[in-house]
Design a protein around this motif. Structure first.
Motif, PDB file in Angstrom:
ATOM      1  N   THR A 144      45.706  29.211  38.817  1.00 18.33           N
ATOM      2  CA  THR A 144      44.320  29.232  38.354  1.00 18.33           C
ATOM      3  C   THR A 144      43.746  27.830  38.276  1.00 18.33           C
ATOM      4  O   THR A 144      44.438  26.867  37.936  1.00 18.33           O
ATOM      5  N   ASP A 145      42.467  27.732  38.621  1.00 23.63           N
ATOM      6  CA  ASP A 145      41.719  26.490  38.411  1.00 23.63           C
ATOM      7  C   ASP A 145      40.665  26.715  37.334  1.00 23.63           C
ATOM      8  O   ASP A 145      39.768  25.898  37.144  1.00 23.63           O
ATOM      9  N   SER A 151      38.264  28.710  37.298  1.00 18.90           N
ATOM     10  CA  SER A 151      36.943  28.989  37.855  1.00 18.90           C
ATOM     11  C   SER A 151      36.570  30.440  37.575  1.00 18.90           C
ATOM     12  O   SER A 151      37.378  31.227  37.059  1.00 18.90           O
ATOM     13  N   GLU A 152      35.346  30.799  37.939  1.00 17.24           N
ATOM     14  CA  GLU A 152      34.902  32.180  37.764  1.00 17.24           C
ATOM     15  C   GLU A 152      35.755  33.135  38.586  1.00 17.24           C
ATOM     16  O   GLU A 152      36.110  34.224  38.122  1.00 17.24           O
ATOM     17  N   THR A 197      36.934  32.850  46.329  1.00 12.16           N
ATOM     18  CA  THR A 197      35.492  32.850  46.111  1.00 12.16           C
ATOM     19  C   THR A 197      34.705  33.253  47.336  1.00 12.16           C
ATOM     20  O   THR A 197      33.516  33.501  47.261  1.00 12.16           O
TER      21      THR A 197
END
Length: 277
Positions: A8-9, A11-12, A118
């Protein structure tokens, strides 16, 4: 207990995929290992002779603080979904994501990887990057890729693409095992092109072998493989699509930018990448 690695970073896209990771962990009775990686910029020590080491220390500390602040947010999501009983462990590593991903899989004996994407650029980078293809080919665990727009819903229908090779049966059994845990049906798709060498006898043999399972075998004649897979996902109401990696050329042709764009925008379903022996 099985283990799921979740890079995970924060982000959404990653947060959306975290919900899938939680729910999948519940299905397969697994614990989550959260992996966050960061890359330290390269500095020339001759320009920073006195504070060279402190630069790296400050970056590492900042990343650690950010990591520490984000974890409670993920735990809140788990509590809201009444999944806070799932064991969540953490790994903060510096360096290349794919390199660390592979090391974490080996060191923690990971069974699945779940990650968010994304859009087209991420899919292309992850699957087709120069370093990625070699790492993915060396990873023996399934990877569940979750598009940003793919909100979690109960898994009722799992799609599985096959070429009716003997080695495909092993991966199909893994998919069927997941399906049993969530009471889902599996629809197996074979796109029969004009140069197909799969006989009707082979298809019948598979149907007999898996007669006791909740599975339907579909053979669709078409030379438009990518479009047929897309229609299959869309019109058969597939919740998760499981695909087996074959040669990189095949994989590349399936996940080119135009096809990925259609998958992510038109149907937005998670794709489970199975790795052949």
């Amino acid at each position: 207990m099985k283990k799921i690695l979740f890079p995970t970073d924060f982000s959404e896209a990653a947060t959306n995929a975290f919900v899938h990771a939680l729910e999948f962990a519940k299905i397969v009775n697994a614990e989550l290992v959260l992996l966050h990686t960061f890359e330290i910029p390269v500095y020339d020590s001759q320009f920073f002779p006195e504070n060279y080491a402190s630069i790296y220390s400050s970056i590492e500390l900042a990343k650690f603080e950010m990591f520490k602040d984000e974890i409670p947010k993920l735990r809140t999501i788990a509590m809201e979904r009444k999944l806070d009983d799932i064991v969540i462990k953490h790994r903060l590593m510096d360096g290349d994501l794919l390199y660390n991903l592979k090391n974490a899989i080996e060191e923690d004996k990971i069974d699945f990887v779940i990650m968010g994407t994304t859009g087209v650029s991420d899919w292309t980078k992850f699957f087709l990057g120069s370093n990625t293809s070699s790492v993915i080919s060396g990873v023996e665990v399934p990877v569940l890729c979750v598009p940003l727009d793919a909100k979690f819903k109960k898994i009722k229908m799992i799609g599985f693409t096959t070429r009716y090779r003997e080695k495909d049966k092993k991966e199909l059994r893994k998919v069927l095992n997941i399906a049993r845990k969530t009471n889902a049906k599996v629809k197996s798709l074979y796109v029969k092109t004009s140069d197909s060498d799969v006989s009707e006898t082979t298809v019948k043999e598979w149907e007999r072998e898996f007669a006791g399972e909740n599975i339907e075998f579909l053979v669709l004649p078409s030379d438009e493989v990518k479009e047929t897979i897309l229609d299959f996902v869309l019109y058969k109401e597939i919740d998760v699509l499981a695909m087996i990696t074959h040669k990189r050329s095949f994989f590349e042709s399936i996940f080119d930018s135009s096809f990925t764009k259609k998958i992510s925008k038109q149907v937005s379903v998670p794709v489970l990448i199975m790795h052949e022996d």
